[in-house]
Design a protein around this motif. Structure first.
Motif, PDB file in Angstrom:
ATOM      1  N   SER A  11      -0.327  -5.677  -0.513  1.00  0.00           N
ATOM      2  CA  SER A  11       0.499  -5.464  -1.704  1.00  0.00           C
ATOM      3  C   SER A  11      -0.221  -5.725  -3.021  1.00  0.00           C
ATOM      4  O   SER A  11       0.296  -5.367  -4.079  1.00  0.00           O
ATOM      5  CB  SER A  11       1.736  -6.362  -1.645  1.00  0.00           C
ATOM      6  OG  SER A  11       1.386  -7.728  -1.794  1.00  0.00           O
ATOM      7  N   SER A  12      -1.384  -6.339  -2.989  1.00  0.00           N
ATOM      8  CA  SER A  12      -2.118  -6.634  -4.213  1.00  0.00           C
ATOM      9  C   SER A  12      -3.259  -5.639  -4.376  1.00  0.00           C
ATOM     10  O   SER A  12      -3.940  -5.294  -3.402  1.00  0.00           O
ATOM     11  CB  SER A  12      -2.682  -8.059  -4.168  1.00  0.00           C
ATOM     12  OG  SER A  12      -3.509  -8.312  -5.286  1.00  0.00           O
ATOM     13  N   THR A  13      -3.478  -5.190  -5.607  1.00  0.00           N
ATOM     14  CA  THR A  13      -4.569  -4.241  -5.871  1.00  0.00           C
ATOM     15  C   THR A  13      -5.628  -4.815  -6.802  1.00  0.00           C
ATOM     16  O   THR A  13      -6.571  -4.113  -7.174  1.00  0.00           O
ATOM     17  CB  THR A  13      -4.003  -2.944  -6.489  1.00  0.00           C
ATOM     18  OG1 THR A  13      -3.290  -3.264  -7.694  1.00  0.00           O
ATOM     19  CG2 THR A  13      -3.057  -2.237  -5.525  1.00  0.00           C
ATOM     20  N   ARG A  14      -5.501  -6.070  -7.185  1.00  0.00           N
ATOM     21  CA  ARG A  14      -6.467  -6.677  -8.109  1.00  0.00           C
ATOM     22  C   ARG A  14      -7.868  -6.712  -7.504  1.00  0.00           C
ATOM     23  O   ARG A  14      -8.037  -6.918  -6.302  1.00  0.00           O
ATOM     24  CB  ARG A  14      -6.068  -8.112  -8.448  1.00  0.00           C
ATOM     25  CG  ARG A  14      -4.833  -8.259  -9.286  1.00  0.00           C
ATOM     26  CD  ARG A  14      -4.640  -9.718  -9.697  1.00  0.00           C
ATOM     27  NE  ARG A  14      -4.695 -10.622  -8.550  1.00  0.00           N
ATOM     28  CZ  ARG A  14      -5.526 -11.664  -8.446  1.00  0.00           C
ATOM     29  NH1 ARG A  14      -6.381 -11.931  -9.415  1.00  0.00           N
ATOM     30  NH2 ARG A  14      -5.493 -12.428  -7.383  1.00  0.00           N
ATOM     31  N   GLU A  15      -8.860  -6.551  -8.339  1.00  0.00           N
ATOM     32  CA  GLU A  15     -10.244  -6.631  -7.877  1.00  0.00           C
ATOM     33  C   GLU A  15     -10.532  -8.007  -7.297  1.00  0.00           C
ATOM     34  O   GLU A  15     -11.280  -8.137  -6.313  1.00  0.00           O
ATOM     35  CB  GLU A  15     -11.202  -6.349  -9.050  1.00  0.00           C
ATOM     36  CG  GLU A  15     -12.674  -6.268  -8.648  1.00  0.00           C
ATOM     37  CD  GLU A  15     -12.966  -5.117  -7.706  1.00  0.00           C
ATOM     38  OE1 GLU A  15     -13.885  -5.268  -6.850  1.00  0.00           O
ATOM     39  OE2 GLU A  15     -12.286  -4.077  -7.801  1.00  0.00           O
ATOM     40  N   ALA A  16      -9.951  -9.046  -7.878  1.00  0.00           N
ATOM     41  CA  ALA A  16     -10.228 -10.418  -7.450  1.00  0.00           C
ATOM     42  C   ALA A  16      -9.213 -10.940  -6.432  1.00  0.00           C
ATOM     43  O   ALA A  16      -9.097 -12.142  -6.237  1.00  0.00           O
ATOM     44  CB  ALA A  16     -10.251 -11.340  -8.666  1.00  0.00           C
ATOM     45  N   ARG A  17      -8.495 -10.048  -5.791  1.00  0.00           N
ATOM     46  CA  ARG A  17      -7.428 -10.473  -4.895  1.00  0.00           C
ATOM     47  C   ARG A  17      -7.937 -11.307  -3.720  1.00  0.00           C
ATOM     48  O   ARG A  17      -9.066 -11.125  -3.250  1.00  0.00           O
ATOM     49  CB  ARG A  17      -6.667  -9.257  -4.367  1.00  0.00           C
ATOM     50  CG  ARG A  17      -7.466  -8.412  -3.383  1.00  0.00           C
ATOM     51  CD  ARG A  17      -6.734  -7.137  -3.004  1.00  0.00           C
ATOM     52  NE  ARG A  17      -7.477  -6.388  -1.995  1.00  0.00           N
ATOM     53  CZ  ARG A  17      -7.139  -5.177  -1.563  1.00  0.00           C
ATOM     54  NH1 ARG A  17      -6.067  -4.574  -2.064  1.00  0.00           N
ATOM     55  NH2 ARG A  17      -7.860  -4.565  -0.639  1.00  0.00           N
ATOM     56  N   PHE A  18      -7.065 -12.158  -3.215  1.00  0.00           N
ATOM     57  CA  PHE A  18      -7.323 -12.948  -2.007  1.00  0.00           C
ATOM     58  C   PHE A  18      -6.940 -12.178  -0.752  1.00  0.00           C
ATOM     59  O   PHE A  18      -7.367 -12.505   0.353  1.00  0.00           O
ATOM     60  CB  PHE A  18      -6.521 -14.254  -2.101  1.00  0.00           C
ATOM     61  CG  PHE A  18      -6.457 -15.052  -0.829  1.00  0.00           C
ATOM     62  CD1 PHE A  18      -7.588 -15.696  -0.335  1.00  0.00           C
ATOM     63  CD2 PHE A  18      -5.269 -15.172  -0.125  1.00  0.00           C
ATOM     64  CE1 PHE A  18      -7.525 -16.442   0.840  1.00  0.00           C
ATOM     65  CE2 PHE A  18      -5.194 -15.913   1.048  1.00  0.00           C
ATOM     66  CZ  PHE A  18      -6.327 -16.558   1.526  1.00  0.00           C
ATOM     67  N   ARG A  44      -4.520   0.164  -2.821  1.00  0.00           N
ATOM     68  CA  ARG A  44      -5.643   0.606  -3.643  1.00  0.00           C
ATOM     69  C   ARG A  44      -6.063   2.045  -3.329  1.00  0.00           C
ATOM     70  O   ARG A  44      -6.571   2.757  -4.191  1.00  0.00           O
ATOM     71  CB  ARG A  44      -6.864  -0.283  -3.395  1.00  0.00           C
ATOM     72  CG  ARG A  44      -6.903  -1.568  -4.157  1.00  0.00           C
ATOM     73  CD  ARG A  44      -8.212  -2.252  -3.838  1.00  0.00           C
ATOM     74  NE  ARG A  44      -8.353  -3.545  -4.477  1.00  0.00           N
ATOM     75  CZ  ARG A  44      -9.322  -4.397  -4.192  1.00  0.00           C
ATOM     76  NH1 ARG A  44     -10.230  -4.087  -3.264  1.00  0.00           N
ATOM     77  NH2 ARG A  44      -9.400  -5.555  -4.813  1.00  0.00           N
ATOM     78  N   ASP A  45      -5.849   2.462  -2.107  1.00  0.00           N
ATOM     79  CA  ASP A  45      -6.347   3.765  -1.655  1.00  0.00           C
ATOM     80  C   ASP A  45      -5.481   4.932  -2.120  1.00  0.00           C
ATOM     81  O   ASP A  45      -5.845   6.092  -1.884  1.00  0.00           O
ATOM     82  CB  ASP A  45      -6.443   3.796  -0.122  1.00  0.00           C
ATOM     83  CG  ASP A  45      -7.455   2.804   0.421  1.00  0.00           C
ATOM     84  OD1 ASP A  45      -8.391   2.446  -0.316  1.00  0.00           O
ATOM     85  OD2 ASP A  45      -7.303   2.386   1.589  1.00  0.00           O
ATOM     86  N   PHE A  46      -4.359   4.663  -2.774  1.00  0.00           N
ATOM     87  CA  PHE A  46      -3.415   5.733  -3.083  1.00  0.00           C
ATOM     88  C   PHE A  46      -3.286   6.043  -4.576  1.00  0.00           C
ATOM     89  O   PHE A  46      -2.768   7.093  -4.938  1.00  0.00           O
ATOM     90  CB  PHE A  46      -2.050   5.412  -2.470  1.00  0.00           C
ATOM     91  CG  PHE A  46      -2.080   5.472  -0.971  1.00  0.00           C
ATOM     92  CD1 PHE A  46      -1.821   6.655  -0.304  1.00  0.00           C
ATOM     93  CD2 PHE A  46      -2.423   4.350  -0.233  1.00  0.00           C
ATOM     94  CE1 PHE A  46      -1.886   6.732   1.082  1.00  0.00           C
ATOM     95  CE2 PHE A  46      -2.490   4.403   1.159  1.00  0.00           C
ATOM     96  CZ  PHE A  46      -2.222   5.592   1.813  1.00  0.00           C
ATOM     97  N   ASP A  47      -3.738   5.176  -5.447  1.00  0.00           N
ATOM     98  CA  ASP A  47      -3.763   5.441  -6.893  1.00  0.00           C
ATOM     99  C   ASP A  47      -2.436   6.039  -7.359  1.00  0.00           C
ATOM    100  O   ASP A  47      -2.379   7.094  -8.006  1.00  0.00           O
ATOM    101  CB  ASP A  47      -4.926   6.381  -7.228  1.00  0.00           C
ATOM    102  CG  ASP A  47      -5.149   6.521  -8.736  1.00  0.00           C
ATOM    103  OD1 ASP A  47      -4.806   5.581  -9.470  1.00  0.00           O
ATOM    104  OD2 ASP A  47      -5.648   7.581  -9.171  1.00  0.00           O
ATOM    105  N   LEU A  48      -1.361   5.347  -7.037  1.00  0.00           N
ATOM    106  CA  LEU A  48      -0.036   5.874  -7.348  1.00  0.00           C
ATOM    107  C   LEU A  48       0.274   5.786  -8.839  1.00  0.00           C
ATOM    108  O   LEU A  48      -0.006   4.775  -9.477  1.00  0.00           O
ATOM    109  CB  LEU A  48       1.030   5.109  -6.562  1.00  0.00           C
ATOM    110  CG  LEU A  48       1.077   5.381  -5.064  1.00  0.00           C
ATOM    111  CD1 LEU A  48       1.961   4.350  -4.372  1.00  0.00           C
ATOM    112  CD2 LEU A  48       1.592   6.786  -4.794  1.00  0.00           C
ATOM    113  N   PRO A  49       0.892   6.816  -9.395  1.00  0.00           N
ATOM    114  CA  PRO A  49       1.362   6.725 -10.792  1.00  0.00           C
ATOM    115  C   PRO A  49       2.601   5.844 -10.838  1.00  0.00           C
ATOM    116  O   PRO A  49       3.192   5.532  -9.804  1.00  0.00           O
ATOM    117  CB  PRO A  49       1.719   8.178 -11.112  1.00  0.00           C
ATOM    118  CG  PRO A  49       2.173   8.727  -9.785  1.00  0.00           C
ATOM    119  CD  PRO A  49       1.275   8.088  -8.756  1.00  0.00           C
TER     120      PRO A  49
END
Length: 201
Positions: A11-18, A44-49
């Motif tokens: 559920s998290s898309t942050r670059e620094a995610r845990f 991250r793989d879906f780049d949803l608007p």
């Protein structure tokens, strides 16, 4: 009937995610099961608007191709394990947006939860359960909450130990989650198939 297919949704898309650390652990444990198939689904793989349709796809066909691709992916599964990060006592904006991009694909399917954070994402998961109910899903009772000392043991900002360091504490709950989710995935899959059969007659 074939085994149910389960998605683990990060559920998290942050670059620094845990999230990647518990996601890989969860995937490994799920793959060891013989009663369902599993796939990791990364938002991250879906780049949803941001949701910008005239209505949900319960009422009108979705126009954005990225959202349609997301719906097609979600439709492949018979149940879901949400890997939940808690942001300010709620779920991530990325997850809420992804959920809102579909409707019919979620209906009559079970949802389970693995959360992490200082209180194991308990507050976020409570909100997510309500959202899932509105989507006509079946939230299962058993969940995994990686919180308190267990979270700080494996979190990169804490001791950063491997997930195996806390398995003795959380694995019994995970096994209950898997058993509960599998039961509901099989039950709802059978019921959906019967609905489709009756609709075709």
């Amino acid at each position: 009937m074939s085994k149910p297919k389960i998605a683990i949704i990060i559920s998290s898309t942050r670059e620094a995610r845990f999230a990647d650390k518990p996601a890989q652990w969860l995937l490994e444990k799920a793959k060891a099961r013989s009663d369902f198939d599993v796939e990791l689904v990364d938002l991250r793989d879906f780049d949803l608007p941001f949701f910008d349709e005239v209505a949900s796809n319960m009422w009108a066909p979705t126009q954005d191709p990225k959202a349609v691709a997301w719906q097609k992916k979600i439709a492949e599964f018979d149940g879901y394990i949400f890997l939940v990060a808690e942001y300010n006592r709620s779920i991530t904006g990325a997850l809420k947006n992804a959920i809102d991009q579909a409707y019919v694909e979620w209906v009559k399917k079970p949802a389970a939860y693995v959360g992490y954070g200082s209180v194991g994402a308990a507050r976020a998961i409570e909100q997510l359960r309500l959202i899932n109910v509105e989507l006509q899903m079946v939230p299962v009772r058993h969940g995994v909450h990686i919180g308190g000392s267990e979270f700080f043991t494996v979190w990169g900002g804490g001791k950063n130990e491997p997930m195996s360091a806390i398995e003795a504490v959380i694995e019994p709950s995970l096994n209950d989650l898997f058993n509960n989710l599998t039961w509901w995935a099989n039950a709802t899959k059978t019921a959906r198939a019967e609905d489709q059969k009756q609709a075709a007659e």
